[in-house]
Design a protein around this motif. Structure first.
Motif, PDB file in Angstrom:
ATOM      1  N   LEU A   1       6.351  15.953 -20.471  1.00 53.62           N
ATOM      2  CA  LEU A   1       6.834  16.093 -19.160  1.00 53.62           C
ATOM      3  C   LEU A   1       6.631  14.755 -18.272  1.00 53.62           C
ATOM      4  N   VAL A   2       5.576  14.197 -18.419  1.00 50.02           N
ATOM      5  CA  VAL A   2       5.584  12.787 -17.661  1.00 50.02           C
ATOM      6  C   VAL A   2       6.551  11.916 -17.944  1.00 50.02           C
ATOM      7  N   ARG A   3       6.885  11.888 -19.271  1.00 52.52           N
ATOM      8  CA  ARG A   3       7.656  10.730 -19.809  1.00 52.52           C
ATOM      9  C   ARG A   3       9.099  11.192 -19.231  1.00 52.52           C
ATOM     10  N   ARG A   4       9.404  12.350 -19.223  1.00 54.87           N
ATOM     11  CA  ARG A   4      10.837  12.733 -19.187  1.00 54.87           C
ATOM     12  C   ARG A   4      11.285  13.130 -17.538  1.00 54.87           C
ATOM     13  N   ASP A   5      10.118  13.566 -16.889  1.00 54.80           N
ATOM     14  CA  ASP A   5      10.469  13.746 -15.423  1.00 54.80           C
ATOM     15  C   ASP A   5       9.881  12.864 -14.572  1.00 54.80           C
ATOM     16  N   ALA A   6       9.466  11.551 -15.237  1.00 49.63           N
ATOM     17  CA  ALA A   6       9.146  10.502 -14.424  1.00 49.63           C
ATOM     18  C   ALA A   6       7.824  11.092 -13.453  1.00 49.63           C
ATOM     19  N   LEU A   7       6.941  11.753 -13.865  1.00 49.85           N
ATOM     20  CA  LEU A   7       5.848  11.979 -13.259  1.00 49.85           C
ATOM     21  C   LEU A   7       4.711  11.186 -13.012  1.00 49.85           C
TER      22      LEU A   7
ATOM     23  N   ALA B   1       0.863  -1.258   0.024  1.00 49.28           N
ATOM     24  CA  ALA B   1      -0.183  -0.208  -0.017  1.00 49.28           C
ATOM     25  C   ALA B   1       0.874   1.284  -0.189  1.00 49.28           C
ATOM     26  N   GLY B   2       2.007   1.099   0.865  1.00 48.18           N
ATOM     27  CA  GLY B   2       2.795   2.324   0.896  1.00 48.18           C
ATOM     28  C   GLY B   2       3.431   2.616  -0.563  1.00 48.18           C
ATOM     29  N   LEU B   3       4.019   1.422  -1.164  1.00 47.50           N
ATOM     30  CA  LEU B   3       4.570   1.471  -2.416  1.00 47.50           C
ATOM     31  C   LEU B   3       3.484   2.104  -3.467  1.00 47.50           C
ATOM     32  N   ALA B   4       2.201   1.792  -3.462  1.00 46.07           N
ATOM     33  CA  ALA B   4       1.442   2.209  -4.291  1.00 46.07           C
ATOM     34  C   ALA B   4       0.921   3.586  -4.251  1.00 46.07           C
ATOM     35  N   TYR B   5       0.921   4.074  -2.779  1.00 46.64           N
ATOM     36  CA  TYR B   5       0.596   5.352  -2.626  1.00 46.64           C
ATOM     37  C   TYR B   5       2.042   6.234  -3.054  1.00 46.64           C
ATOM     38  N   TYR B   6       3.227   5.832  -2.971  1.00 40.26           N
ATOM     39  CA  TYR B   6       4.256   6.591  -3.373  1.00 40.26           C
ATOM     40  C   TYR B   6       4.403   6.776  -4.725  1.00 40.26           C
ATOM     41  N   LEU B   7       4.110   5.481  -5.505  1.00 41.66           N
ATOM     42  CA  LEU B   7       3.962   5.658  -6.939  1.00 41.66           C
ATOM     43  C   LEU B   7       2.937   6.771  -7.558  1.00 41.66           C
TER      44      LEU B   7
ATOM     45  N   PRO C   1      -2.724   7.657 -11.968  1.00 42.83           N
ATOM     46  CA  PRO C   1      -2.677   6.392 -11.198  1.00 42.83           C
ATOM     47  C   PRO C   1      -2.943   5.010 -12.118  1.00 42.83           C
ATOM     48  N   GLU C   2      -3.965   5.320 -12.834  1.00 42.63           N
ATOM     49  CA  GLU C   2      -4.660   4.295 -13.684  1.00 42.63           C
ATOM     50  C   GLU C   2      -3.385   3.498 -14.612  1.00 42.63           C
ATOM     51  N   PHE C   3      -2.519   4.511 -15.070  1.00 47.47           N
ATOM     52  CA  PHE C   3      -1.472   4.025 -15.955  1.00 47.47           C
ATOM     53  C   PHE C   3      -0.445   3.128 -15.183  1.00 47.47           C
ATOM     54  N   PHE C   4      -0.541   2.817 -13.914  1.00 47.66           N
ATOM     55  CA  PHE C   4      -0.048   1.760 -13.241  1.00 47.66           C
ATOM     56  C   PHE C   4      -0.418   0.236 -13.392  1.00 47.66           C
ATOM     57  N   LEU C   5      -1.733   0.332 -13.802  1.00 54.22           N
ATOM     58  CA  LEU C   5      -2.327  -0.852 -13.824  1.00 54.22           C
ATOM     59  C   LEU C   5      -2.844  -1.271 -15.147  1.00 54.22           C
ATOM     60  N   PHE C   6      -2.623  -0.211 -16.060  1.00 57.57           N
ATOM     61  CA  PHE C   6      -2.955  -0.445 -17.419  1.00 57.57           C
ATOM     62  C   PHE C   6      -1.761  -0.057 -18.437  1.00 57.57           C
TER      63      PHE C   6
END
Length: 835
Positions: free
Chosen positions: A150-156, A24-30, A161-166
């Motif tokens: 920006l998202v790609r280059r700065d690791a945002l 849960a902590g890792l999921a929250y962090y990401l 969050p949905e993009f971690f699941l799909f």
């Protein structure tokens, strides 16, 4: 031994708990890494100028720049910041590419969208726009892509969050994507094809006069129903099963759940402060995040503020310094189903007035997560695409040796709707808006517009021109090989229904009938409202002068005209019978309920039990009336129709025949059915809420379900991402909260206003608005649901164009500047390279 086993189990439990907490902590962090920083500065190569984005207290972006291209770039940037997943999902819907993420459960949706060819039509429509419109669409797309980069280059955090699941890959946004989102939204706002198929299915089971009962048309528009079975040689009783409801991700809407809305305006002579007033609240399916996003743009023509849809570069409803406007679904009959007869010698051809013609065909490969790809054949006729089963319920009423094709105004590629939308937000007067309305194409809408002196209502959109001798008049599917059934182009938009500065000083639309013109200038046989308009007209005409507060009061009115109309009819022989009944019996509960309903004024308050009893009663009553005649099709009428019930209890054209159960030996009366339905409703409610009627509350059953479209049904995640609230209102109140009608939560609020605005030209800066959830699509953001509580209470936030108001409560200021690939500004990370 037992102690040893216990110790190991205890250690295993502790380890599992620690692992769960760590996960849960890792999921929250990401996930937290994808929260946008509203207080940052960036140099972006594609930025067409310096852009300042001031986020007010509710994170509404106020976008300032020296040129319009930069402002639209900023709008694209903030849409992506807050709603990137929603935008990506909307684009996938239009492209027919949902199954790449969601597997088998969305294959039928993808098949439909590819069959309709929505995305290719959007591309061709984008190519047909003027150079000026293309430039505006491209500026917006550049802003979206700047944030994606920006998202790609700065690791945002992958942007959401949905993009971690799909699948995390996001293709660059294009101008065609914006038009595709608009066309997919257009599909959500019409149910005409589904209504045609339903009426045809009913005509195969019922006499024409009984079809007119169960699918009543607006009063005064009754026309004899054509003989569907006879004209197309369809066997009667062919349609036996009720089709499944469309997938929630599909733009296809079931009958009764297309777009709805209220909008009204008062001329200066009807306003206490001597300047025009306007109110608007569009109704759509509830979701989290909501479909609307608030924004303020500082264009060269001046400031404009209001509601946008992420993916579309325009304020769609709101106001600028001179004009305010709102939209309602016009219920134009913009779709027709054509039954095409196949060549018995060659099923790759179909019959036309000139003889057999080959289908335009191609194959499309649908990639499916977790399953092999599926190749689907796609066919087009001269009328439009062949409808794949099971969509629009067309297959159930299509005879053997035939296919069903769909004609829709949204298939045209010379569509200038986006040009109209971009122009309206810059308009300086009502006349300019009405001129732009004439180039608007689809989806058809009523626009209610006001400036300081003038108010107007005008239907926008291309209306199909049908011949007077058209076989079905667009009410049921028509034979595609008969020339007189073809559309003859479109009506002149100057003839669209409307009014400017009417004698009474008020314009209002609640999706009600807007013209009495006979077919083929009729606009529609089916309208979206016959009840709310009664209440709106009464409230608007009950006082001579209106104010901002009176318009807010009307917009949030929760009196049900259906309850006031129906209760005297269905309860008239039950109220005063005075039958003695012992405590804790069905008869006693019926007495308590009837006595309470006799005193009730029809207010659908969330704190009262009367709305729950009434709604459950009429739902049970309609079910009892139709189940014997309709069989499985009765499920299509789970939500009660006040016009149908009124026809039955007034015995209009013999409609009281519905009260008799055909399969029984006795002849049941309408009084019998009312009493049995009330007892059935009370039993249902007692099982759900306990035996004490006075402890029931409408709000407990009428919960607004703002459900995440993808994660809302996932255990635990659904609890986190969905927004649930007890709400007032009902199916026919001005503050509309349409019930689901079926399933374990039949009284849940699933379709309501997703944006409300009230504008007072006597003091424009006092104008107000609200959305149904919040600005952010990120569940960890406080702006994910910070407007939801205000929305439930009928409260609003400021609608000011004054920059000082936004700056005074700003939660952050983002600055975008053109420049090379150097570092960011003000502590930002490295600036992205150009797309």
């Amino acid at each position: 031994m037992t102690r040893t086993i216990f110790n190991w189990l205890l250690r295993a439990l502790a380890l599992a708990t620690l692992l769960a907490l760590a996960a849960a902590g890792l999921a929250y962090y990401l996930a937290s890494h994808s929260l946008p920083d509203y207080d940052a500065s960036y140099r972006l190569d594609d930025a067409p100028g310096e852009i300042e984005i001031v986020r007010d207290n509710y994170a509404v972006p106020h976008i300032f720049a020296d040129n319009d291209a930069a402002v639209l770039f900023g709008l694209g940037f903030v849409h992506a910041q807050d709603r990137l997943w929603q935008m990506a999902l909307s684009r996938r819907v239009a492209q027919g590419r949902l199954s790449e993420l969601f597997g088998e459960r969305t294959v039928e949706v993808d098949h439909l969208m590819r069959a309709l060819d929505i995305y290719d039509i959007a591309r061709r429509t984008a190519d047909a726009q003027t150079d000026e419109v293309k430039a505006q669409l491209q500026a917006y797309a550049d802003g979206v892509n700047a944030y994606i980069d920006l998202v790609r280059r700065d690791a945002l955090g992958r942007g959401a969050p949905e993009f971690f699941l799909f699948e995390p890959e996001i293709a660059p946004w294009t101008p065609a994507d914006s038009i595709a989102v608009m066309k997919a939204m257009g599909l959500r706002l019409t149910d005409k094809a589904a209504k045609e198929a339903l009426r045809a299915a009913l005509s195969l089971r019922l006499e024409p006069e009984r079809v007119a009962d169960i699918l009543p048309e607006a009063p005064g528009a009754v026309v004899a129903l054509p003989d569907y079975a006879g004209s197309l040689s369809v066997p009667r009783w062919q349609s036996a099963a009720a089709p499944a409801e469309p997938n929630p991700l599909s733009p296809e809407r079931p009958v009764g759940l297309a777009g709805a809305s209220n909008a009204f305006a008062a001329m200066p002579g009807r306003a206490a402060a001597g300047a025009s007033l306007l109110a608007t609240d569009p109704h759509l399916g509830l979701s989290a995040p909501g479909p609307m996003y608030l924004a303020r743009l500082e264009l060269q023509a001046g400031g404009v503020i209001g509601a946008t849809i992420p993916g579309i570069p325009s304020i769609l409803m709101g106001r600028n310094e001179n004009v305010a406007w709102g939209l309602t679904s016009s219920y134009l009959d913009d779709q027709d189903i054509y039954i095409e007869r196949l060549d018995p010698e060659n099923p790759d051809r179909y019959e036309t007035p000139e003889g057999m013609r080959p289908f335009r065909t191609r194959e499309s490969v649908i990639q499916i997560d977790g399953a092999p790809p599926r190749t689907v054949p796609l066919r087009w006729t001269r009328h439009g695409p062949v409808i794949p089963a099971p969509h629009f319920s067309a297959a159930q009423i299509t005879p053997r040796g035939h296919v069903a094709a769909l004609a829709w105004t949204g298939f045209e590629t010379d569509d200038r709707s986006i040009e109209a939308a971009l122009g309206i937000m810059r308009a300086g007067s009502v006349d300019e808006v009405l001129e732009l309305a004439e180039i608007y194409h689809a989806p058809s809408q009523n626009i209610v517009v006001a400036d300081a002196e003038t108010v107007a209502l005008r239907a926008m959109g291309r209306a199909p021109r049908r011949l007077p001798e058209h076989d079905s008049q667009g009410r049921i599917p028509a034979a595609g090989w008969v020339a007189r059934n073809d559309w003859q182009g479109y009506m002149d938009p100057a003839d669209n229904p409307g009014a400017t500065n009417p004698e009474g000083g008020i314009v209002v639309n609640t999706n009600n009938r807007t013209t009495d013109a006979p077919f083929p200038a009729h606009w529609s046989f089916d309208w979206g409202d016959t009840q709310r308009i009664q209440r709106a007209e009464r409230l608007l005409n009950s006082r001579e002068f209106h104010t901002l507060d009176s318009f807010i009061e009307i917009q949030n009115d929760t009196i049900s005209p259906a309850a006031r109309n129906l209760l005297p009819l269905i309860a008239r022989n039950l109220w005063y019978q005075g039958e003695p009944a012992a405590q804790n019996t069905v008869g006693r509960q019926r007495q308590i309920a009837l006595e309470a309903l006799a005193k009730w004024n029809g207010e659908m308050s969330q704190h009262s039990f009367e709305p729950l009893v009434f709604t459950a009663w009429v739902r049970a009553l309609q079910r009892r009336l139709v189940i014997d005649e309709l069989g499985p099709l009765a499920d299509r009428f789970a939500r009660p129709d006040p016009l149908f019930l009124e026809r039955v209890y007034r015995d209009v054209d013999g409609a009281a025949a519905w009260c008799d159960i055909r399969q029984s030996d006795t002849v049941e009366t309408c009084q019998d059915m009312a009493r049995l339905a009330l007892d059935s409703a009370l039993l249902e409610l007692s099982e759900s809420y306990g035996d004490r009627i006075d402890s029931w509350r409408w709000g407990a059953a009428h919960t607004a379900e703002h459900k995440h479209e993808v994660l809302g049904d996932v255990p635990l995640l659904g609890w986190l991402v969905n927004i649930r609230q007890e709400t007032p209102g009902g199916d026919t109140t001005l503050r509309r909260g349409q019930t689901r009608g079926r399933g374990p939560t039949p009284y849940a609020n699933v379709h309501a206003s997703v944006f409300r605005a009230v504008v007072d030209f006597a003091d424009p800066e006092s104008s107000v608005f609200i959305t149904s959830t919040g600005q952010s699509g990120h569940v960890l953001s406080r702006h994910y649901d910070d407007q939801a509580l205000l929305w439930r209470r009928g409260e609003y936030i400021s609608m000011a164009l004054d920059p000082a108001v936004a700056r005074g409560g700003a939660v952050g200021i983002t600055r975008l500047r053109p420049g090379g690939a150097g570092g960011g500004l003000g502590g930002a990370g490295p600036s992205p390279a150009p797309q």
